[in-house]
Motif scaffolding. Sequence first.
Motif, PDB file in Angstrom:
ATOM      1  N   LEU A 130       0.832  -1.197   0.000  1.00 38.43           N
ATOM      2  CA  LEU A 130       0.000   0.000   0.000  1.00 38.43           C
ATOM      3  C   LEU A 130       0.866   1.246   0.000  1.00 38.43           C
ATOM      4  O   LEU A 130       1.925   1.284   0.624  1.00 38.43           O
ATOM      5  CB  LEU A 130      -0.883   0.021   1.246  1.00 38.43           C
ATOM      6  N   PRO A 131       0.440   2.299  -0.688  1.00 34.00           N
ATOM      7  CA  PRO A 131       1.161   3.564  -0.634  1.00 34.00           C
ATOM      8  C   PRO A 131       1.050   4.208   0.731  1.00 34.00           C
ATOM      9  O   PRO A 131       0.200   3.841   1.530  1.00 34.00           O
ATOM     10  CB  PRO A 131       0.464   4.409  -1.708  1.00 34.00           C
ATOM     11  N   THR A 132       1.900   5.173   0.973  1.00 38.46           N
ATOM     12  CA  THR A 132       1.843   5.899   2.235  1.00 38.46           C
ATOM     13  C   THR A 132       0.574   6.723   2.290  1.00 38.46           C
ATOM     14  O   THR A 132      -0.039   7.016   1.274  1.00 38.46           O
ATOM     15  CB  THR A 132       3.057   6.840   2.362  1.00 38.46           C
ATOM     16  N   PRO A 133       0.141   7.145   3.525  1.00 36.31           N
ATOM     17  CA  PRO A 133      -1.050   7.987   3.617  1.00 36.31           C
ATOM     18  C   PRO A 133      -0.962   9.241   2.767  1.00 36.31           C
ATOM     19  O   PRO A 133      -1.948   9.663   2.156  1.00 36.31           O
ATOM     20  CB  PRO A 133      -1.126   8.302   5.115  1.00 36.31           C
ATOM     21  N   ALA A 134       0.211   9.870   2.719  1.00 36.82           N
ATOM     22  CA  ALA A 134       0.339  11.086   1.916  1.00 36.82           C
ATOM     23  C   ALA A 134       0.123  10.792   0.434  1.00 36.82           C
ATOM     24  O   ALA A 134      -0.542  11.526  -0.285  1.00 36.82           O
ATOM     25  CB  ALA A 134       1.726  11.714   2.134  1.00 36.82           C
ATOM     26  N   ALA A 135       0.712   9.668  -0.030  1.00 33.33           N
ATOM     27  CA  ALA A 135       0.544   9.297  -1.427  1.00 33.33           C
ATOM     28  C   ALA A 135      -0.907   8.948  -1.728  1.00 33.33           C
ATOM     29  O   ALA A 135      -1.428   9.257  -2.797  1.00 33.33           O
ATOM     30  CB  ALA A 135       1.460   8.127  -1.771  1.00 33.33           C
ATOM     31  N   ARG A 136      -1.586   8.285  -0.762  1.00 34.24           N
ATOM     32  CA  ARG A 136      -2.986   7.949  -0.968  1.00 34.24           C
ATOM     33  C   ARG A 136      -3.825   9.201  -1.164  1.00 34.24           C
ATOM     34  O   ARG A 136      -4.791   9.219  -1.915  1.00 34.24           O
ATOM     35  CB  ARG A 136      -3.530   7.142   0.217  1.00 34.24           C
ATOM     36  N   GLY A 137      -3.466  10.270  -0.443  1.00 30.17           N
ATOM     37  CA  GLY A 137      -4.236  11.495  -0.549  1.00 30.17           C
ATOM     38  C   GLY A 137      -4.167  12.097  -1.953  1.00 30.17           C
ATOM     39  O   GLY A 137      -5.055  12.820  -2.365  1.00 30.17           O
ATOM     40  N   ARG A 138      -3.062  11.793  -2.705  1.00 24.13           N
ATOM     41  CA  ARG A 138      -2.921  12.330  -4.056  1.00 24.13           C
ATOM     42  C   ARG A 138      -3.378  11.336  -5.112  1.00 24.13           C
ATOM     43  O   ARG A 138      -3.428  11.661  -6.288  1.00 24.13           O
ATOM     44  CB  ARG A 138      -1.452  12.706  -4.307  1.00 24.13           C
ATOM     45  N   SER A 139      -3.664  10.095  -4.735  1.00 21.98           N
ATOM     46  CA  SER A 139      -3.988   9.043  -5.687  1.00 21.98           C
ATOM     47  C   SER A 139      -5.471   9.069  -6.022  1.00 21.98           C
ATOM     48  O   SER A 139      -6.291   9.517  -5.229  1.00 21.98           O
ATOM     49  CB  SER A 139      -3.616   7.670  -5.101  1.00 21.98           C
ATOM     50  N   PRO A 140      -5.824   8.563  -7.221  1.00 20.63           N
ATOM     51  CA  PRO A 140      -7.240   8.457  -7.548  1.00 20.63           C
ATOM     52  C   PRO A 140      -7.922   7.412  -6.661  1.00 20.63           C
ATOM     53  O   PRO A 140      -7.270   6.553  -6.071  1.00 20.63           O
ATOM     54  CB  PRO A 140      -7.224   8.022  -9.019  1.00 20.63           C
ATOM     55  N   PHE A 141      -9.232   7.522  -6.604  1.00 21.86           N
ATOM     56  CA  PHE A 141     -10.017   6.580  -5.798  1.00 21.86           C
ATOM     57  C   PHE A 141      -9.767   5.160  -6.314  1.00 21.86           C
ATOM     58  O   PHE A 141      -9.964   4.884  -7.505  1.00 21.86           O
ATOM     59  CB  PHE A 141     -11.492   6.942  -5.909  1.00 21.86           C
ATOM     60  N   PRO A 142      -9.345   4.225  -5.436  1.00 18.33           N
ATOM     61  CA  PRO A 142      -8.915   2.883  -5.887  1.00 18.33           C
ATOM     62  C   PRO A 142     -10.091   1.955  -6.174  1.00 18.33           C
ATOM     63  O   PRO A 142     -10.274   0.923  -5.510  1.00 18.33           O
ATOM     64  CB  PRO A 142      -8.074   2.393  -4.701  1.00 18.33           C
ATOM     65  N   LEU A 143     -10.885   2.295  -7.177  1.00 15.40           N
ATOM     66  CA  LEU A 143     -12.103   1.543  -7.454  1.00 15.40           C
ATOM     67  C   LEU A 143     -11.847   0.076  -7.796  1.00 15.40           C
ATOM     68  O   LEU A 143     -12.572  -0.804  -7.291  1.00 15.40           O
ATOM     69  CB  LEU A 143     -12.885   2.233  -8.572  1.00 15.40           C
ATOM     70  N   ARG A 184     -11.023   0.558   4.497  1.00 12.66           N
ATOM     71  CA  ARG A 184     -10.736   1.846   5.137  1.00 12.66           C
ATOM     72  C   ARG A 184      -9.297   2.269   4.918  1.00 12.66           C
ATOM     73  O   ARG A 184      -9.005   3.460   4.783  1.00 12.66           O
ATOM     74  CB  ARG A 184     -11.039   1.761   6.637  1.00 12.66           C
ATOM     75  N   ARG A 185      -8.371   1.322   4.878  1.00  9.62           N
ATOM     76  CA  ARG A 185      -6.955   1.658   4.763  1.00  9.62           C
ATOM     77  C   ARG A 185      -6.510   1.930   3.331  1.00  9.62           C
ATOM     78  O   ARG A 185      -5.396   2.395   3.113  1.00  9.62           O
ATOM     79  CB  ARG A 185      -6.115   0.539   5.358  1.00  9.62           C
ATOM     80  N   LEU A 186      -7.351   1.637   2.366  1.00  8.06           N
ATOM     81  CA  LEU A 186      -6.993   1.908   0.979  1.00  8.06           C
ATOM     82  C   LEU A 186      -7.128   3.383   0.614  1.00  8.06           C
ATOM     83  O   LEU A 186      -6.659   3.799  -0.447  1.00  8.06           O
ATOM     84  CB  LEU A 186      -7.886   1.082   0.036  1.00  8.06           C
ATOM     85  N   VAL A 187      -7.778   4.175   1.472  1.00  7.79           N
ATOM     86  CA  VAL A 187      -8.092   5.565   1.135  1.00  7.79           C
ATOM     87  C   VAL A 187      -7.778   6.464   2.323  1.00  7.79           C
ATOM     88  O   VAL A 187      -7.666   5.999   3.460  1.00  7.79           O
ATOM     89  CB  VAL A 187      -9.586   5.715   0.762  1.00  7.79           C
ATOM     90  N   PRO A 188      -7.660   7.785   2.100  1.00  6.95           N
ATOM     91  CA  PRO A 188      -7.507   8.725   3.220  1.00  6.95           C
ATOM     92  C   PRO A 188      -8.794   8.815   4.030  1.00  6.95           C
ATOM     93  O   PRO A 188      -9.867   8.384   3.593  1.00  6.95           O
ATOM     94  CB  PRO A 188      -7.180  10.047   2.531  1.00  6.95           C
TER      95      PRO A 188
END
Length: 398
Positions: free
Chosen positions: A6-19, A134-138
Amino acid sequence: MATTQLPTPAARGRSPFPLPSLLALATAVFVTALTETLPAGVLPGMGGALGVGESAAGQTVTVYALGTAATAIPLTAATAGWSRKRLLLGAMAGFAVANTVTAASTNYPLTIAARFLAGVAAGLAWALLAGYARRLVPAGQQGRAMAVAMAGVPVALSLGVPVGTFLGRVLAWWVPFLAMTALAVGVIGWIAAALPDQPGRADGDRTPVRRALALPGVRPVLAVTVLLVLAHTVLFTYVAPFLDRAGLGTATDSVLLVFGVASLVAIWFTGVHIHRRLRWLTAGGVLLIAAAAALLGLWPDGSPLVHLAALLWGLGWGGAPTLLQTAAGDAGGAQADAAQAALVTLWNVAMAGGGVAGGLVLGRFGTGALPWTVLLLLVPVLAVVLGARAHGFPARRT
């Protein structure tokens, strides 16, 4: 084989929604939910093939729930440090084996054993799925992610159960279980290819559930879970005999279809509004289920009103898994996984209790008493939801 992390929380905040990843989880939820509820639509044929009555066949739902309730907390503790992805793959493999045995068996004890194994797989899966989503997204997207992942539940009810009921009636009761085996194998491949891994707890904590239960917000959520699931299961497990006794046996698949489609609408609505209105969505769902039970109790043999009751029931129940798991995760905080394991355990204790209680009510008082039993159980549910405004179901989520 290299494992995707999984990416870091900061990276998740910039990533598209992991549909795509969330849809893989939704499919795993679909397998879990449909395996759990499939006997409800094929009870007459299943009981006949196994040489037992409908009440005994209904215990295939009960023993599934017992398998989950007996193993969710100990398995969660024992596997706290394990890779989440490998655990989820193992759970899906358990479903494939259990559904294959159920489809092939004409022996009641063997079927019960297979259903218990499926329940064990469910206990492992349910303890993982909510936290995974829950952990896949901010944090700001967690409600939406949960709604997508939990969409597997209403899809299973709106499409899976009616289709399974139809296939069981037209072909054979065991055909839907064999189809579930094929689906479980397919989702194993999808998860292996598409889902990023999550590590287990680095501290190897083996007693998180005890600490989670000490949190004040967790207790009202668990109380609501027990009573609401008990109320739902008392009637849902025996919906086919209920409709059959009312002269609507041929409408079982259409009633379940209405219920499931309404559940889909409910989970969409829940996903949109859960971040700000979890408390009122939960209370509203309870009231809708109560209205459905009253309709079924007063007019059990009127097809339009029974379908209206199914609509209200689906609207009330569809968002319940997302609402309760989100409430448990919020209340659990750092112990969210442990709170989820406790919720899964009590959810399935309530399912087992609902199967047993519904069978007793059915045998002693007849199907007409089932909706009134639901209404009786929903009174304290509403009281706890409305009373837990400080912890559990707060007026405003943080």
